[in-house]
Design a protein around this motif. Structure first.
Motif, short mmCIF file in Angstrom:
data_model
loop_
_atom_site.label_atom_id
_atom_site.label_comp_id
_atom_site.label_asym_id
_atom_site.label_seq_id
_atom_site.Cartn_x
_atom_site.Cartn_y
_atom_site.Cartn_z
N ILE A 59 23.30 -41.98 20.66
CA ILE A 59 22.91 -41.48 21.98
C ILE A 59 23.36 -40.03 22.09
O ILE A 59 24.52 -39.71 21.80
CB ILE A 59 23.53 -42.31 23.12
N THR A 60 22.45 -39.15 22.49
CA THR A 60 22.78 -37.74 22.65
C THR A 60 23.43 -37.52 24.00
O THR A 60 22.90 -37.94 25.03
CB THR A 60 21.51 -36.86 22.53
N LEU A 61 24.57 -36.84 24.01
CA LEU A 61 25.36 -36.64 25.22
C LEU A 61 25.55 -35.15 25.48
O LEU A 61 25.64 -34.34 24.56
CB LEU A 61 26.73 -37.31 25.09
N PHE A 62 25.62 -34.82 26.77
CA PHE A 62 25.89 -33.43 27.17
C PHE A 62 26.90 -33.44 28.31
O PHE A 62 26.73 -34.15 29.30
CB PHE A 62 24.62 -32.73 27.62
N SER A 63 27.97 -32.65 28.16
CA SER A 63 29.00 -32.56 29.20
C SER A 63 28.63 -31.46 30.18
O SER A 63 28.38 -30.32 29.79
CB SER A 63 30.36 -32.27 28.56
N LEU A 64 28.60 -31.83 31.45
CA LEU A 64 28.19 -30.91 32.51
C LEU A 64 29.17 -31.02 33.66
O LEU A 64 29.40 -32.12 34.18
CB LEU A 64 26.78 -31.25 32.98
N VAL A 65 29.76 -29.90 34.04
CA VAL A 65 30.76 -29.85 35.10
C VAL A 65 31.89 -30.82 34.72
O VAL A 65 32.62 -30.57 33.79
CB VAL A 65 30.15 -30.17 36.48
N SER A 66 32.02 -31.96 35.41
CA SER A 66 33.12 -32.87 35.11
C SER A 66 32.64 -34.21 34.57
O SER A 66 33.40 -35.17 34.53
CB SER A 66 33.96 -33.11 36.37
N GLY A 67 31.38 -34.28 34.14
CA GLY A 67 30.84 -35.55 33.66
C GLY A 67 30.08 -35.40 32.36
O GLY A 67 29.74 -34.29 31.93
N PRO A 97 24.56 -44.20 39.80
CA PRO A 97 25.15 -43.05 39.10
C PRO A 97 26.66 -43.01 39.29
O PRO A 97 27.18 -43.35 40.35
CB PRO A 97 24.47 -41.85 39.76
N CYS A 98 27.35 -42.58 38.25
CA CYS A 98 28.80 -42.42 38.37
C CYS A 98 29.18 -40.98 38.69
O CYS A 98 30.34 -40.70 39.02
CB CYS A 98 29.50 -42.86 37.09
N TYR A 99 28.21 -40.06 38.59
CA TYR A 99 28.45 -38.66 38.95
C TYR A 99 27.48 -38.27 40.06
O TYR A 99 26.30 -38.59 39.99
CB TYR A 99 28.25 -37.73 37.74
N PHE A 100 27.99 -37.59 41.05
CA PHE A 100 27.18 -37.26 42.21
C PHE A 100 26.91 -35.76 42.24
O PHE A 100 27.83 -34.95 42.19
CB PHE A 100 27.89 -37.68 43.50
N PHE A 101 25.61 -35.40 42.33
CA PHE A 101 25.19 -34.00 42.38
C PHE A 101 24.10 -33.84 43.42
O PHE A 101 23.41 -34.80 43.79
CB PHE A 101 24.63 -33.53 41.04
N SER A 102 23.91 -32.61 43.86
CA SER A 102 22.74 -32.23 44.65
C SER A 102 22.28 -30.87 44.14
O SER A 102 23.03 -30.19 43.43
CB SER A 102 23.10 -32.16 46.14
N PRO A 103 21.05 -30.44 44.48
CA PRO A 103 20.58 -29.13 44.02
C PRO A 103 21.49 -27.98 44.42
O PRO A 103 21.51 -26.93 43.77
CB PRO A 103 19.20 -29.00 44.68
N SER A 104 22.28 -28.16 45.49
CA SER A 104 23.18 -27.09 45.93
C SER A 104 24.30 -26.83 44.93
O SER A 104 24.98 -25.80 45.00
CB SER A 104 23.77 -27.42 47.30
N ASN A 105 24.51 -27.76 43.97
CA ASN A 105 25.51 -27.53 42.93
C ASN A 105 25.04 -26.50 41.90
O ASN A 105 25.83 -26.06 41.07
CB ASN A 105 25.83 -28.83 42.19
N PRO A 119 24.41 -18.13 37.37
CA PRO A 119 24.46 -19.56 37.63
C PRO A 119 25.86 -19.98 38.04
O PRO A 119 26.84 -19.59 37.42
CB PRO A 119 24.05 -20.18 36.28
N ASN A 120 25.95 -20.81 39.11
CA ASN A 120 27.24 -21.01 39.74
C ASN A 120 28.05 -22.16 39.18
O ASN A 120 29.02 -22.57 39.77
CB ASN A 120 27.06 -21.21 41.25
N HIS A 121 27.66 -22.72 38.03
CA HIS A 121 28.49 -23.79 37.47
C HIS A 121 28.97 -23.47 36.08
O HIS A 121 29.60 -24.29 35.43
CB HIS A 121 27.73 -25.11 37.48
N GLY A 122 28.69 -22.26 35.60
CA GLY A 122 29.36 -21.77 34.41
C GLY A 122 28.79 -22.22 33.08
O GLY A 122 29.35 -21.91 32.04
N SER A 123 27.68 -22.94 33.04
CA SER A 123 27.16 -23.37 31.74
C SER A 123 25.75 -22.85 31.48
O SER A 123 25.09 -23.30 30.57
CB SER A 123 27.17 -24.90 31.65
#
Length: 262
Positions: A59-67, A97-105, A119-123
């Motif tokens: 399974i291909t995984l990508f780490s984003l913010v804290s998840g 979902p175990c991670y909660f996001f909205s477009p405002s993130n 971009p405001n989340h650094g990735s």
């Protein structure tokens, strides 16, 4: 001897021209083409470190913010990657979902380069914005609410039909789209906010089955900002779905590239 020297010079020039694009693609599970700007963990010298993916149990995984999210698809044609929460299950409607996001993130790729924002989340992944697309809009919210009483007369409040086995008292409703003040019911509390890019939510008829399908589809993010910065610098830049080109204006002149020439 001159042939060997010529070959060395040719390889060097190709490296300068193509940079990290010269690396052969990797694969993991359903993702058969992992290429620049992405790379698999361990593929040193390829891709960019901020776009590093990992492969676990095929399974291909990508780490984003804290998840860490499952990668559902990578579209090199319109510069998007689709991610899904790892706890969602196809056959289990109560999975959430175990991670909660909205477009405002996230910053939109349109605002990021029209207004010279970072971009405001650094990735360097942003909400997609594609000029000329007829259904490609930013991800929508799916909101779960816990209400102390039964809500009637509000179509936007969709009964989850007893799917949720949480230790919540009262009634659980799902809502698609933005939760605006006039829709908010006294006695209800937001418990979860998730994202989806599934275009099937563009309808007037909602069901919880439809919302769960939308969550399973996942949400799209774009690396267009990085490509724009590489090709155009801090200026107006966008992907034109009509001409299938990346376009920008710099010093009064318009430039464009086909995705396969990037």
């Amino acid at each position: 001897m001159w042939r060997e020297r010529a070959l060395i010079v040719l390889v060097f020039l190709l490296h300068l021209i193509h940079g990290e694009n010269a690396c052969p693609p990797s694969s993991c599970g359903k993702i058969s083409n992992i290429s620049y700007p992405f790379r698999l963990k361990g593929d040193q010298g390829c891709g960019r470190s901020i776009y590093e993916l990992s492969c676990e149990n095929n399974i291909t995984l990508f780490s984003l913010v804290s998840g860490t999210f499952h990668v559902q698809a990578i579209n090199y044609h319109n510069f998007t990657i689709r991610l899904v929460n790892p706890t969602l299950q196809q056959s289990n409607r109560s999975s959430l979902p175990c991670y909660f996001f909205s477009p405002s993130n996230f910053t939109t790729s349109y605002r990021s380069y029209l207004l010279y924002e970072t971009p405001n989340h650094g990735s360097y992944l942003t909400i997609p914005w594609i000029y000329g697309s007829d259904h490609y809009t930013e991800p929508q919210h799916i909101v779960l609410l816990n209400c102390s009483h039964r809500v009637t007369g509000k179509r936007t409040y969709v009964d989850t039909g007893g799917c949720m086995n949480w230790e919540w008292k009262g009634y659980i409703y799902a809502m698609a789209g933005d939760l605006i003040a006039e829709d908010f019911e006294v006695g209800c509390h937001v418990k979860l906010v998730a994202l989806t890019s599934w275009w099937g939510l563009d309808t007037n008829t909602y069901s919880y089955d439809m919302m769960h399908t939308a969550l399973l589809y996942g949400f799209d993010l774009s690396w267009l900002s990085m490509i724009c910065e590489d090709r155009c610098g801090p200026t107006y830049c966008y992907f034109n779905s009509f001409s299938q080109t990346l376009e920008c204006e710099k010093e009064g002149r318009r430039y464009w590239w086909q995705p396969y020439n990037l």
